[in-house]
Motif scaffolding. Sequence first.
Motif, PDB file in Angstrom:
ATOM      1  N   GLY A 154     -32.883  21.147-100.231  1.00 13.91           N
ATOM      2  CA  GLY A 154     -32.972  22.075 -99.169  1.00 13.91           C
ATOM      3  C   GLY A 154     -32.517  23.452 -99.139  1.00 13.91           C
ATOM      4  N   LEU A 155     -31.130  23.256 -99.751  1.00 11.05           N
ATOM      5  CA  LEU A 155     -30.494  24.551 -99.881  1.00 11.05           C
ATOM      6  C   LEU A 155     -30.987  25.390-101.108  1.00 11.05           C
ATOM      7  CD1 LEU A 155     -26.543  23.277 -99.598  1.00 11.05           C
ATOM      8  CD2 LEU A 155     -27.762  24.757 -97.905  1.00 11.05           C
ATOM      9  N   HIS A 156     -31.255  24.953-101.971  1.00 17.13           N
ATOM     10  CA  HIS A 156     -31.837  25.415-103.005  1.00 17.13           C
ATOM     11  C   HIS A 156     -33.174  26.287-102.648  1.00 17.13           C
ATOM     12  CE1 HIS A 156     -33.063  26.520-107.308  1.00 17.13           C
ATOM     13  NE2 HIS A 156     -32.103  25.917-107.721  1.00 17.13           N
ATOM     14  N   ARG A 157     -33.952  25.464-101.876  1.00 17.82           N
ATOM     15  CA  ARG A 157     -35.103  26.195-101.302  1.00 17.82           C
ATOM     16  C   ARG A 157     -34.736  27.116-100.423  1.00 17.82           C
ATOM     17  NH1 ARG A 157     -38.874  23.882 -98.379  1.00 17.82           N
ATOM     18  NH2 ARG A 157     -40.582  24.234 -99.583  1.00 17.82           N
ATOM     19  N   LEU A 158     -33.630  26.950 -99.754  1.00 15.54           N
ATOM     20  CA  LEU A 158     -33.551  28.149 -98.695  1.00 15.54           C
ATOM     21  C   LEU A 158     -32.946  29.566 -99.550  1.00 15.54           C
ATOM     22  CD1 LEU A 158     -31.254  26.677 -95.693  1.00 15.54           C
ATOM     23  CD2 LEU A 158     -33.457  27.143 -95.914  1.00 15.54           C
ATOM     24  N   ALA A 159     -32.226  29.292-100.780  1.00 16.70           N
ATOM     25  CA  ALA A 159     -31.972  30.307-101.812  1.00 16.70           C
ATOM     26  C   ALA A 159     -33.153  30.993-101.944  1.00 16.70           C
ATOM     27  CB  ALA A 159     -31.145  29.948-102.958  1.00 16.70           C
ATOM     28  N   SER A 160     -34.168  30.425-102.093  1.00 15.66           N
ATOM     29  CA  SER A 160     -35.502  30.869-103.003  1.00 15.66           C
ATOM     30  C   SER A 160     -36.090  31.643-101.704  1.00 15.66           C
ATOM     31  CB  SER A 160     -36.440  29.763-103.365  1.00 15.66           C
ATOM     32  OG  SER A 160     -37.004  29.147-102.263  1.00 15.66           O
ATOM     33  N   ILE A 161     -35.794  31.638-100.516  1.00 15.38           N
ATOM     34  CA  ILE A 161     -36.459  32.507 -99.441  1.00 15.38           C
ATOM     35  C   ILE A 161     -35.394  33.740 -99.077  1.00 15.38           C
ATOM     36  CG2 ILE A 161     -36.867  32.373 -96.868  1.00 15.38           C
ATOM     37  CD1 ILE A 161     -37.062  29.444 -97.116  1.00 15.38           C
ATOM     38  N   LEU A 162     -34.345  33.719 -99.793  1.00 13.36           N
ATOM     39  CA  LEU A 162     -33.780  34.927 -99.728  1.00 13.36           C
ATOM     40  C   LEU A 162     -33.803  36.334-100.594  1.00 13.36           C
ATOM     41  CD1 LEU A 162     -30.213  33.220 -98.696  1.00 13.36           C
ATOM     42  CD2 LEU A 162     -31.198  34.941 -97.513  1.00 13.36           C
ATOM     43  N   LYS A 163     -33.513  37.265 -99.990  1.00  9.05           N
ATOM     44  CA  LYS A 163     -33.509  38.377-100.931  1.00  9.05           C
ATOM     45  C   LYS A 163     -32.425  38.125-101.983  1.00  9.05           C
ATOM     46  CE  LYS A 163     -35.376  41.766 -97.795  1.00  9.05           C
ATOM     47  NZ  LYS A 163     -35.060  42.978 -96.975  1.00  9.05           N
ATOM     48  N   PRO A 164     -32.206  38.698-103.106  1.00 12.71           N
ATOM     49  CA  PRO A 164     -31.134  38.855-103.764  1.00 12.71           C
ATOM     50  C   PRO A 164     -30.065  39.469-103.020  1.00 12.71           C
ATOM     51  CG  PRO A 164     -32.952  39.917-105.079  1.00 12.71           C
ATOM     52  CD  PRO A 164     -33.233  39.876-103.656  1.00 12.71           C
ATOM     53  N   ASN A 165     -28.849  38.725-103.249  1.00 10.90           N
ATOM     54  CA  ASN A 165     -27.659  39.127-102.261  1.00 10.90           C
ATOM     55  C   ASN A 165     -27.772  38.871-100.852  1.00 10.90           C
ATOM     56  OD1 ASN A 165     -25.703  39.971-104.623  1.00 10.90           O
ATOM     57  ND2 ASN A 165     -27.035  41.636-104.755  1.00 10.90           N
ATOM     58  N   GLY A 166     -28.848  38.071-100.525  1.00  5.98           N
ATOM     59  CA  GLY A 166     -29.081  37.571 -99.158  1.00  5.98           C
ATOM     60  C   GLY A 166     -27.776  36.752 -98.867  1.00  5.98           C
ATOM     61  N   ARG A 167     -27.783  36.723 -97.293  1.00  2.10           N
ATOM     62  CA  ARG A 167     -26.504  35.894 -96.795  1.00  2.10           C
ATOM     63  C   ARG A 167     -27.182  34.640 -96.218  1.00  2.10           C
ATOM     64  NH1 ARG A 167     -21.761  38.775 -95.131  1.00  2.10           N
ATOM     65  NH2 ARG A 167     -21.043  37.594 -96.943  1.00  2.10           N
ATOM     66  N   LEU A 168     -26.099  33.556 -96.330  1.00  2.00           N
ATOM     67  CA  LEU A 168     -26.466  32.303 -95.640  1.00  2.00           C
ATOM     68  C   LEU A 168     -25.399  31.917 -94.740  1.00  2.00           C
ATOM     69  CD1 LEU A 168     -27.772  29.429 -95.567  1.00  2.00           C
ATOM     70  CD2 LEU A 168     -26.360  28.665 -97.091  1.00  2.00           C
ATOM     71  N   TYR A 169     -25.622  31.739 -93.536  1.00  2.00           N
ATOM     72  CA  TYR A 169     -24.652  31.294 -92.520  1.00  2.00           C
ATOM     73  C   TYR A 169     -24.831  29.830 -92.170  1.00  2.00           C
ATOM     74  CZ  TYR A 169     -21.921  30.587 -88.336  1.00  2.00           C
ATOM     75  OH  TYR A 169     -20.953  30.000 -87.344  1.00  2.00           O
ATOM     76  N   LEU A 170     -24.070  28.927 -92.447  1.00  2.00           N
ATOM     77  CA  LEU A 170     -24.210  27.341 -92.123  1.00  2.00           C
ATOM     78  C   LEU A 170     -22.958  27.128 -91.620  1.00  2.00           C
ATOM     79  CD1 LEU A 170     -25.779  24.785 -92.997  1.00  2.00           C
ATOM     80  CD2 LEU A 170     -24.162  24.618 -95.305  1.00  2.00           C
ATOM     81  N   PHE A 171     -23.455  26.248 -90.134  1.00  2.00           N
ATOM     82  CA  PHE A 171     -22.432  25.624 -89.540  1.00  2.00           C
ATOM     83  C   PHE A 171     -23.019  24.080 -89.423  1.00  2.00           C
ATOM     84  CE2 PHE A 171     -20.495  24.209 -85.528  1.00  2.00           C
ATOM     85  CZ  PHE A 171     -19.232  24.868 -85.668  1.00  2.00           C
ATOM     86  N   ASP A 172     -21.925  23.182 -89.565  1.00  2.00           N
ATOM     87  CA  ASP A 172     -22.275  21.874 -89.337  1.00  2.00           C
ATOM     88  C   ASP A 172     -21.201  21.020 -89.120  1.00  2.00           C
ATOM     89  OD1 ASP A 172     -24.249  19.851 -89.157  1.00  2.00           O
ATOM     90  OD2 ASP A 172     -25.056  20.150 -91.091  1.00  2.00           O
ATOM     91  N   VAL A 173     -21.537  19.740 -88.708  1.00  2.00           N
ATOM     92  CA  VAL A 173     -20.360  18.712 -88.813  1.00  2.00           C
ATOM     93  C   VAL A 173     -20.284  18.372 -90.147  1.00  2.00           C
ATOM     94  CG1 VAL A 173     -19.892  16.379 -87.737  1.00  2.00           C
ATOM     95  CG2 VAL A 173     -21.552  17.951 -86.578  1.00  2.00           C
ATOM     96  N   VAL A 174     -18.964  18.531 -90.635  1.00  2.00           N
ATOM     97  CA  VAL A 174     -18.679  18.317 -92.134  1.00  2.00           C
ATOM     98  C   VAL A 174     -17.216  17.809 -91.883  1.00  2.00           C
ATOM     99  CG1 VAL A 174     -17.874  19.280 -94.176  1.00  2.00           C
ATOM    100  CG2 VAL A 174     -20.132  20.049 -92.948  1.00  2.00           C
TER     101      VAL A 174
END
Length: 266
Positions: A154-174
Amino acid sequence: MDIDFYLDYVQAAIEARGPAWRYNEYECCGVDFDSFFAARAYDRYHQALRDYRHEAEQIVAALGLDPSATVLDMGCGTGAFALHAARCYRMVYAIDVAQAMLGRARRQAQRAGLTNIEFHRGGFLTYQHEGPPVDAVVSVAALHHLPDFWKLVGLHRLASILKPNGRLYLFDVVFSFEVCRCAPALERFIEKMSVPRVPDSRRAAEAHVREEHSTCGWIMEGLLERAGFRIDTADYRDEFLAEYLCTKHPRTAPAANVIAAAGQRR
Ligand SMILES: C[S@@+](CC[C@H](N)C(=O)[O-])C[C@H]1O[C@@H](n2cnc3c(N)ncnc32)[C@H](O)[C@@H]1O
């Protein structure tokens, strides 16, 4: 019914489901969000625990994007972030597997006169992004619905949706406590998630630990890096919450076969 039509229909349904080994993200684990009442109860419960507006403002500040940006909210739920984001950015894509959560978010957007949100039913493993790559992806409290290997996909698929140098904000129960202390730490988590005036909240927290897929901080960091992200900040709170701000690595490999294989199941 015409038999050929029926056989074509069955064949198409089998192809859409894909191979039997594929994880079905539409089958919920733990709490089931997909009913009108569950979606309404969700907001009642979470608004007793959280301040949606404050959280969304913090995310917008952390992302540091300008108003022309496009942002995708994966696992948007009832729109806690997406509705605020629509006031800050040019375009928001709000994605969730649960039709009832999307329905509630959509109704609230209509009531607020927000016209720059596209709602799509889909998930980490099945959403097919048809617009141009986005500036940022946000995901709050949703990734724990997938087992670890599928988190990576799933994370790999999210990376493919982002522009180069695009940002990911992830918050979760970890989880970031030592395993030898897991019993008191998990009790503390359940206590913190229990709201006296929401009787089912304790049961929901217990189901989270028992049936959902919250993972360890060191595993999550490895998954993010393997999926093609550089972790800019990792913040562990209370030993059971984590916030990551990441940048898509410029050399992230394009979405490979496994990504295509993970898509398209409903
Ligand atoms: C705890 S809620 C969080 C909702 C929202 N992000 C928030 O901050 O309130 C988890 C959401 O993730 C959604 N979800 C579960 N599995 C998912 C998946 N595989 N892909 C996308 N969303 C998923 C659920 O339907 C639910 O709306």
